[in-house]
Design an enzyme around this catalytic site. Structure first.
Site, PDB file in Angstrom:
ATOM      1  N   GLU A  70      -5.051  -8.851   0.255  1.00 26.95           N
ATOM      2  CA  GLU A  70      -5.813  -8.491   1.454  1.00 26.95           C
ATOM      3  C   GLU A  70      -7.272  -8.374   1.042  1.00 26.95           C
ATOM      4  OE1 GLU A  70      -4.383  -5.215   3.898  1.00 26.95           O
ATOM      5  OE2 GLU A  70      -2.314  -5.722   3.405  1.00 26.95           O
TER       6      GLU A  70
ATOM      7  N   GLU B  31       0.843  -1.214   0.000  1.00 28.49           N
ATOM      8  CA  GLU B  31       0.000   0.000   0.000  1.00 28.49           C
ATOM      9  C   GLU B  31       0.871   1.254   0.000  1.00 28.49           C
ATOM     10  OE1 GLU B  31      -3.203  -0.073   2.884  1.00 28.49           O
ATOM     11  OE2 GLU B  31      -4.086  -1.841   1.954  1.00 28.49           O
TER      12      GLU B  31
END
Ligand code: AHR
Length: 501
Positions: free
Chosen positions: A304, A173
């Site tokens: 995720e 991220e």
């Protein structure tokens, strides 16, 4: 009546076992307490890993385990987690609850955990706050067999042989907690960092995972591929093998996500509708990726995913501990069917997170452990791992829901392995059962070799430490074989597995 047609002669790709992967971060009680209790614990363990948890993970055939984060990864300095445990650095886990991280679970312990589970390794490197040298030395430490400073250090720390690193994530991220980078900046950094993720083990090369978009951000995907794709080699295991993407189902807002076990009927449908968004998300990024990579050399790693609710009352807000109900079972079933259907591009996915965090498959409290409804769905779906996706399609399926929250009543996916067809069905209705006629393309006589269902009398039901068996996979009998057709009555709010020969 709704109809499902299965064309067993039309195979549409292989469902990579890694689609059934998991994610374990140094967050709350996922690693510490959840799986790692230390060698001296009274809880039965092997080299510090809880035996009950390892056994439960083996039962669902965990194919790959991502570690050490998440946001934690871009602040993790691997050298803090090697060597004598007493002298390992004690640090603050700034991302997750501000608790002390004593680094007693590091590289050696992670590799030992994967060995015990029998799964592939997926190490996420630190691009956000770590150096190129640090990342490169970690790879050398883990995978180099010859004489070198890092290989020698590994040997000194008790591991003579290198390990196999199956996947290596170059940041996490990085558009957010991993450095707040722009797409252009990250793409250039990716080019640089990945250069030094060396392939020391030619027989087991590392598959490199680039940080992909935050949810539905096509700009990130486009820029990343624009800047990096020209370097992608003809064969795999090169410049970029996978591009990650993350998507969490949050029924409310990020500030008020909604409770895990108390929800209205409207919230039920809203949650399921949001879980169906995974399909659009994949299609959207695929449309961009196809422009650069029509031959699908680069796969997606949805590393995720899962439900993200408000934490359970009285627990540390930074620990992200939540219970799991029949709603989680449905979200798991819906999402996994979507991944199966996209197996040409989706080559890995990791449910967040394995134990005691978000949509876990296992919850622990002291020496007690429960398997969540999500665990039971993964147990049903394990048969898809490595199977050939079969062409299948539904007709006559009703749209159901409340107000604006509309969803199809049924979703499905079908695969075949070793002559057995595995069919997984989700029935999304809260109130009614649904009749479904399953039809194969050919006339061969078939038999059902296994059938199970995950459901409960009340959709809010969950498994607790005092009552661990409320929502479980149970035998399913509500079907009838009629020639080449199977008539199935799907109970309300259920996940059904049929295995047919
Ligand atoms: O899973 C919790 C967090 O969610 C991860 O650390 C991060 O990558 C994501 O934002």
């Amino acid at each position: 009546m709704a109809k499902l047609t299965i064309n067993e002669n039309k195979k549409c790709g292989t469902i990579a076992p890694e689609i059934y992967g998991h994610f374990s971060e140094h967050l709350g009680r996922c690693i510490y307490e959840g799986v790692y209790v230390g060698e001296k614990s009274d809880i039965p363990n092997v080299n510090g890993m809880r035996s009950d948890v390892v056994e439960a993970l083996k039962e669902i055939r965990v194919p790959v385990l991502r570690w050490p984060g998440g946001c934690f990864a871009d602040e993790y300095h691997w050298m803090d987690g090697i060597g004598e445990k007493q002298s390992r650095k004690k640090l603050v886990n700034t991302h997750w609850g501000g608790v002390t991280e004593d680094n007693s679970f590091g590289t050696h312990e992670y590799m030992e955990l994967c060995r015990q589970i029998g799964c592939k390794t997926y190490v996420n490197g630190n691009l956000g706050s770590g150096t190129v040298r640090e990342m490169s030395e970690w790879v050398e430490y883990m995978t180099f067999s010859g004489v070198s400073p890092m290989a020698d250090l590994r040997k000194k720390n008790g591991h003579e042989e290198p390990w196999v690193v199956d996947y290596f994530g170059v940041g996490n991220e990085n558009w957010g907690c991993g450095g707040n980078m722009t797409a252009e900046h990250y793409a250039n950094e990716y080019r640089r960092y990945q250069t030094y993720v060396r392939q020391f083990n030619k027989e087991h090369p590392i598959s490199k995972v680039a940080c992909g978009p935050g949810t539905a951000d096509p700009w990130w995907t486009r820029k990343l591929l624009e800047i990096c794709y020209d370097h992608a080699p003809e064969d795999s295991h090169g410049f970029m093998d996978l591009m990650s993407m993350h998507y969490y189902v949050v029924p409310g807002t990020w500030e008020h996500k909604g409770a895990a076990t108390e929800y209205t009927d409207e919230e039920w449908y809203r949650t399921l509708r949001k879980s169906l968004f995974m399909d659009r998300l994949i299609r959207g990024h695929e449309a961009v990726t196809d422009q650069f990579d029509p031959d699908k050399k680069i796969g997606f790693a949805v590393d995720e995913w899962g439900n993200w609710f408000d934490v359970e009352k009285g627990t540390n807000p930074g620990f992200l501990y939540q219970q799991s109900t029949v709603r989680d079972a449905l979200v798991a079933g819906i999402t996994l069917n979507i991944f199966n259907k996209h197996c040409d591009r989706v080559r890995m996915a990791c449910l967040a997170q394995t134990i005691n965090v978000l949509q876990s498959v296992i919850l622990t409290e002291g020496d007690r452990m429960v398997k969540t409804p999500t665990w039971h769905v993964l147990h049903q779906f394990r048969h898809h791992q490595g199977g050939a996706l079969l062409q299948s399609g539904l007709t006559g399926v009703e749209e159901i829901g409340m107000g604006e929250e509309k969803v199809p009543a049924v979703t499905e996916s079908v695969s075949e392995k070793d002559g057995v067809v595995t069919l997984t069905l989700n029935h999304l209705s809260l109130t009614d059962s649904a009749d479904l006629s399953v039809q194969f393309a050919d006339d061969r006589k078939r038999e059902i070799v296994e059938a199970s269902v995950v459901k409960s009398d009340d959709v809010h039901d969950c498994n607790t430490f005092d009552e661990p068996g409320v929502v479980e996979e149970k035998a399913f009998t509500d079907y009838r074989m009629e020639g080449r057709q199977i008539d199935v009555r799907l109970p309300a709010a259920s996940v059904v597995l049929l295995r047919i020969k």
